[in-house]
Scaffold this motif. Structure first.
Motif, PDB file in Angstrom:
ATOM      1  N   GLY A  37       0.762  -1.269  -0.217  1.00 47.41           N
ATOM      2  CA  GLY A  37      -0.019  -0.020  -0.090  1.00 47.41           C
ATOM      3  C   GLY A  37       0.872   1.163  -0.081  1.00 47.41           C
ATOM      4  O   GLY A  37       0.233   2.313  -0.502  1.00 47.41           O
ATOM      5  N   VAL A  38       2.110   1.110   0.585  1.00 45.71           N
ATOM      6  CA  VAL A  38       3.009   2.409   0.737  1.00 45.71           C
ATOM      7  C   VAL A  38       2.145   3.624   1.185  1.00 45.71           C
ATOM      8  O   VAL A  38       1.879   4.553   0.657  1.00 45.71           O
ATOM      9  N   HIS A  39       1.520   3.274   2.498  1.00 49.09           N
ATOM     10  CA  HIS A  39       0.657   4.218   3.110  1.00 49.09           C
ATOM     11  C   HIS A  39       1.440   5.123   3.796  1.00 49.09           C
ATOM     12  O   HIS A  39       2.584   5.302   3.839  1.00 49.09           O
ATOM     13  N   LEU A  40       0.611   6.009   4.429  1.00 49.95           N
ATOM     14  CA  LEU A  40       1.101   7.029   5.419  1.00 49.95           C
ATOM     15  C   LEU A  40       2.444   6.763   6.382  1.00 49.95           C
ATOM     16  O   LEU A  40       3.538   7.366   6.551  1.00 49.95           O
ATOM     17  N   GLY A  41       2.156   5.632   6.937  1.00 52.16           N
ATOM     18  CA  GLY A  41       3.147   5.052   7.868  1.00 52.16           C
ATOM     19  C   GLY A  41       4.420   4.685   7.226  1.00 52.16           C
ATOM     20  O   GLY A  41       5.595   4.947   7.895  1.00 52.16           O
ATOM     21  N   HIS A  42       4.242   3.897   6.330  1.00 50.35           N
ATOM     22  CA  HIS A  42       5.327   3.595   5.316  1.00 50.35           C
ATOM     23  C   HIS A  42       6.298   4.858   4.796  1.00 50.35           C
ATOM     24  O   HIS A  42       7.365   4.900   4.706  1.00 50.35           O
ATOM     25  N   ARG A  43       5.346   5.832   4.372  1.00 43.80           N
ATOM     26  CA  ARG A  43       5.801   7.100   3.797  1.00 43.80           C
ATOM     27  C   ARG A  43       6.967   7.811   4.952  1.00 43.80           C
ATOM     28  O   ARG A  43       7.871   8.524   4.660  1.00 43.80           O
ATOM     29  N   LYS A  44       6.452   7.983   6.142  1.00 48.83           N
ATOM     30  CA  LYS A  44       7.092   8.138   7.409  1.00 48.83           C
ATOM     31  C   LYS A  44       8.441   7.550   7.591  1.00 48.83           C
ATOM     32  O   LYS A  44       9.372   8.220   7.707  1.00 48.83           O
ATOM     33  N   LYS A  50      -4.913 -11.416   0.663  1.00 45.90           N
ATOM     34  CA  LYS A  50      -4.942 -10.470  -0.589  1.00 45.90           C
ATOM     35  C   LYS A  50      -4.295  -9.093  -0.383  1.00 45.90           C
ATOM     36  O   LYS A  50      -4.060  -8.823   0.887  1.00 45.90           O
ATOM     37  N   LEU A  51      -3.482  -8.759  -1.115  1.00 50.07           N
ATOM     38  CA  LEU A  51      -2.684  -7.278  -0.985  1.00 50.07           C
ATOM     39  C   LEU A  51      -3.297  -6.249  -1.751  1.00 50.07           C
ATOM     40  O   LEU A  51      -3.762  -6.325  -2.681  1.00 50.07           O
ATOM     41  N   ILE A  52      -2.949  -5.036  -1.019  1.00 50.77           N
ATOM     42  CA  ILE A  52      -3.359  -3.794  -1.686  1.00 50.77           C
ATOM     43  C   ILE A  52      -2.753  -3.587  -2.861  1.00 50.77           C
ATOM     44  O   ILE A  52      -3.481  -2.943  -3.972  1.00 50.77           O
ATOM     45  N   ASN A  53      -1.616  -3.976  -3.247  1.00 52.48           N
ATOM     46  CA  ASN A  53      -0.733  -3.457  -4.508  1.00 52.48           C
ATOM     47  C   ASN A  53      -0.145  -4.938  -4.932  1.00 52.48           C
ATOM     48  O   ASN A  53       0.217  -5.820  -4.181  1.00 52.48           O
ATOM     49  N   THR A  54      -0.197  -5.194  -6.412  1.00 51.33           N
ATOM     50  CA  THR A  54       0.526  -6.037  -7.001  1.00 51.33           C
ATOM     51  C   THR A  54       2.090  -5.505  -6.660  1.00 51.33           C
ATOM     52  O   THR A  54       2.334  -4.422  -6.460  1.00 51.33           O
ATOM     53  N   ILE A  55       2.967  -6.627  -7.070  1.00 55.60           N
ATOM     54  CA  ILE A  55       4.279  -6.018  -6.898  1.00 55.60           C
ATOM     55  C   ILE A  55       4.804  -4.968  -7.876  1.00 55.60           C
ATOM     56  O   ILE A  55       5.638  -4.182  -7.693  1.00 55.60           O
ATOM     57  N   GLU A  56       4.169  -4.978  -9.190  1.00 53.42           N
ATOM     58  CA  GLU A  56       4.496  -3.815 -10.196  1.00 53.42           C
ATOM     59  C   GLU A  56       3.715  -2.572  -9.739  1.00 53.42           C
ATOM     60  O   GLU A  56       4.287  -1.660  -9.882  1.00 53.42           O
ATOM     61  N   GLU A  57       2.606  -2.533  -9.198  1.00 52.21           N
ATOM     62  CA  GLU A  57       2.099  -1.403  -8.378  1.00 52.21           C
ATOM     63  C   GLU A  57       2.759  -0.930  -7.413  1.00 52.21           C
ATOM     64  O   GLU A  57       3.070   0.431  -7.299  1.00 52.21           O
ATOM     65  N   ARG A  58       3.410  -1.636  -6.528  1.00 53.05           N
ATOM     66  CA  ARG A  58       4.284  -1.271  -5.441  1.00 53.05           C
ATOM     67  C   ARG A  58       5.540  -0.471  -5.993  1.00 53.05           C
ATOM     68  O   ARG A  58       5.915   0.523  -5.487  1.00 53.05           O
ATOM     69  N   LEU A  71       6.070   1.005  -8.887  1.00 58.70           N
ATOM     70  CA  LEU A  71       5.231   2.135  -9.372  1.00 58.70           C
ATOM     71  C   LEU A  71       5.141   3.219  -8.526  1.00 58.70           C
ATOM     72  O   LEU A  71       5.563   4.459  -8.408  1.00 58.70           O
ATOM     73  N   ILE A  72       4.728   3.069  -7.199  1.00 55.74           N
ATOM     74  CA  ILE A  72       4.438   3.817  -6.215  1.00 55.74           C
ATOM     75  C   ILE A  72       5.682   4.202  -5.566  1.00 55.74           C
ATOM     76  O   ILE A  72       5.941   5.687  -5.139  1.00 55.74           O
ATOM     77  N   LEU A  73       6.473   3.379  -5.082  1.00 53.38           N
ATOM     78  CA  LEU A  73       7.937   3.589  -4.500  1.00 53.38           C
ATOM     79  C   LEU A  73       8.575   4.635  -5.359  1.00 53.38           C
ATOM     80  O   LEU A  73       9.621   5.426  -4.957  1.00 53.38           O
ATOM     81  N   GLU A  74       8.506   4.656  -6.564  1.00 53.00           N
ATOM     82  CA  GLU A  74       9.226   5.474  -7.667  1.00 53.00           C
ATOM     83  C   GLU A  74       8.995   6.817  -7.192  1.00 53.00           C
ATOM     84  O   GLU A  74       9.928   7.855  -7.529  1.00 53.00           O
ATOM     85  N   GLU A  75       7.973   7.412  -6.851  1.00 57.42           N
ATOM     86  CA  GLU A  75       7.638   8.579  -6.223  1.00 57.42           C
ATOM     87  C   GLU A  75       8.100   9.241  -5.021  1.00 57.42           C
ATOM     88  O   GLU A  75       7.757  10.353  -4.596  1.00 57.42           O
ATOM     89  N   THR A  76       8.738   8.113  -4.170  1.00 54.98           N
ATOM     90  CA  THR A  76       9.133   8.478  -2.852  1.00 54.98           C
ATOM     91  C   THR A  76      10.674   9.084  -2.756  1.00 54.98           C
ATOM     92  O   THR A  76      10.850   9.549  -1.364  1.00 54.98           O
ATOM     93  N   GLY A  77      11.251   9.257  -3.459  1.00 54.80           N
ATOM     94  CA  GLY A  77      12.695   9.602  -3.215  1.00 54.80           C
ATOM     95  C   GLY A  77      13.761   8.637  -2.882  1.00 54.80           C
ATOM     96  O   GLY A  77      14.872   8.919  -2.951  1.00 54.80           O
ATOM     97  N   SER A 103      -5.324  -2.255 -11.763  1.00 51.93           N
ATOM     98  CA  SER A 103      -4.445  -2.258 -12.858  1.00 51.93           C
ATOM     99  C   SER A 103      -4.695  -3.695 -13.597  1.00 51.93           C
ATOM    100  O   SER A 103      -4.739  -4.588 -13.199  1.00 51.93           O
ATOM    101  N   GLY A 104      -4.802  -3.577 -15.065  1.00 53.77           N
ATOM    102  CA  GLY A 104      -5.140  -4.780 -15.670  1.00 53.77           C
ATOM    103  C   GLY A 104      -5.220  -4.291 -17.080  1.00 53.77           C
ATOM    104  O   GLY A 104      -5.245  -3.076 -17.474  1.00 53.77           O
TER     105      GLY A 104
END
Length: 313
Positions: free
Chosen positions: A25-32, A68-76, A78-84, A190-191
Motif C-alpha cells: 500500500g505504501v501508506h502514510l506509515g510507510h512514507r514516514k 490479498k494485497l493492496i498492491n501487486t508487486i508492479e504497482e508497488r 510504481l508507487i515507490l518510484e515517487e518516494t525519493g 490495474s490490468g
C-alpha cells in the motif's frame, strides 16, 4: 530509482541506509519510514535502499493462505518510484531463503549484499529462520558487523495510526474514503482491457472490462464507484461496477468501467484505474429498465462528485 530483482544484482560497494518490509500500500506509515530513510541518507552521505520480498512470505510459507494485497508487486514499484528512494531491491522469497539463520541473513544479505551502514526499522521487526530474531538481536549484530540500527519506536508507529491490515479491511467493507485517506492517494486497480459480453453497450453504457491477472490482488467490496484513469496522456472520469451483474443473471465477478466522454477502442490497453468514491452496493433490480434508471442516477451522482471534488479538471 533503480530496481533490482535480487540482492546479488546490487552493487555492494555502495554504502547504504536500509529499511526492510513488505510496504503493501505504501501508506502514510510507510512514507514516514521512507522519509526518515531519505533524511538519514542526506545527513550521513549514504544511499537509500529498500529491501522487500516477492512473493509475500505468507504465500510461500502458508500455501493455503488466501492473503490479498493492496498492491501487486508492479504497482508497488510504481508507487515507490515517487518516494525519493534510490534503490529498490525485490528479493525472491523462497523456502530456502526462509531457512537462513538470523546471522546468515544479516551477514549475507544486509552486510555483504547491501553494504548496510545503518538500518531504519520498526521496534517489532523479526527476522531469520522462523522469525526468531528481534530488534535487540539486530542491534547486537550491528555492533559485530559495524552498522547502526535506527529503531522506530512503538509510539512513532502508533502516532500514524494506520496499517496495511486496516486499509485492506476498509476496502473489503466498502469504506473507500477511509482507505484512500490512509493511503494518502486513491486506491487503484490495474490490468488489461478485454472483451466482455457487451451488455452495457446494449443499455447505452459501453464498458471497459478490466482483467486483473494477479490472484492475490485485493478487489474492493462489490458496488458502483466513481473512478478516473489516464489514457493516452489524458485523464478520463467514469463509473465502475464491481460485481456479478445479478439483474441479468450474472454469476462471475467482473470489473467494468464506463468512461464519460470517451470514444476510443480500449481493447488490449493496460490501465490503472483510480477509485475515488463508492456510490452504492450492487443491487439485483426488477428488470433492465430499473437497472438503466439506476445507472443514469449513478452517472448524475458521479458527474456531480467530479465537478465538486475536481473543479479544475
Amino acid at each position: 530509482m533503480k530496481i533490482y530483482n535480487s540482492v546479488s544484482e546490487f552493487d555492494s560497494t555502495i554504502p547504504t541506509v536500509v529499511t526492510i518490509g513488505t510496504f503493501d500500500g505504501v501508506h502514510l506509515g510507510h512514507r514516514k519510514i521512507i522519509q526518515r530513510l531519505v533524511d538519514t541518507a542526506d545527513q550521513e552521505l549514504l544511499q537509500t535502499a529498500l529491501l522487500t520480498f516477492y512473493p509475500h512470505p505468507r504465500m510461500v510459507l502458508q500455501q493455503s493462505s488466501d492473503l490479498k494485497l493492496i498492491n501487486t508487486i508492479e504497482e508497488r514499484k510504481l508507487i515507490l518510484e515517487e518516494t525519493g528512494l534510490e534503490h529498490l531491491i525485490v528479493h525472491p522469497f523462497t523456502l530456502e531463503f526462509s531457512r537462513l539463520t538470523a546471522r546468515e541473513y544479516v551477514e549475507e544479505i544486509l552486510v555483504k549484499g547491501l553494504n548496510a551502514k545503518k538500518i531504519v526499522i520498526g521496534y517489532d521487526h523479526h527476522f531469520g529462520r522462523n522469525r526468531t530474531a528481534d530488534i535487540e538481536d539486530l542491534k547486537a549484530f550491528g555492533k559485530e558487523f559495524n552498522f547502526e540500527v535506527d529503531e522506530i519506536s512503538k509510539q512513532d508507529i502508533e502516532d500514524v495510526a494506520v496499517s496495511s491490515t486496516k486499509i485492506r479491511r476498509s476496502l473489503e467493507e466498502g469504506d473507500l474514503e477511509k482507505a484512500n485517506e490512509y493511503l494518502s492517494r486513491p486506491f487503484f486497480l490495474s490490468g488489461d482491457i478485454i472483451k466482455g459480453k457487451g451488455l452495457g453497450k446494449n443499455m447505452g453504457y459501453p464498458t471497459a472490462n478490466l482483467k486483473i491477472e494477479e490472484s492475490y490482488k485485493l478487489i474492493p467490496k462489490e458496488g458502483v464507484y466513481v473512478v478516473a484513469s489516464v489514457i493516452d496522456s489524458d485523464k478520463y472520469f467514469g463509473m465502475m461496477n464491481i460485481g456479478t451483474n445479478p439483474t441479468v443473471g450474472g454469476q462471475e465477478r467482473s470489473i467494468e468501467t464506463f468512461f464519460f466522454d470517451l470514444d476510443m477502442n480500449l481493447y488490449g490497453k493496460h490501465l490503472h484505474i483510480q477509485l475515488l468514491k463508492r456510490i452504492r452496493s450492487e443491487v439485483k433490480f426488477d428488470g433492465l429498465e430499473a437497472l438503466i434508471q439506476a445507472m443514469q442516477a449513478d452517472e448524475v451522482f458521479a458527474k456531480n462528485y467530479i465537478k465538486l471534488s475536481t473543479p479544475d479538471e
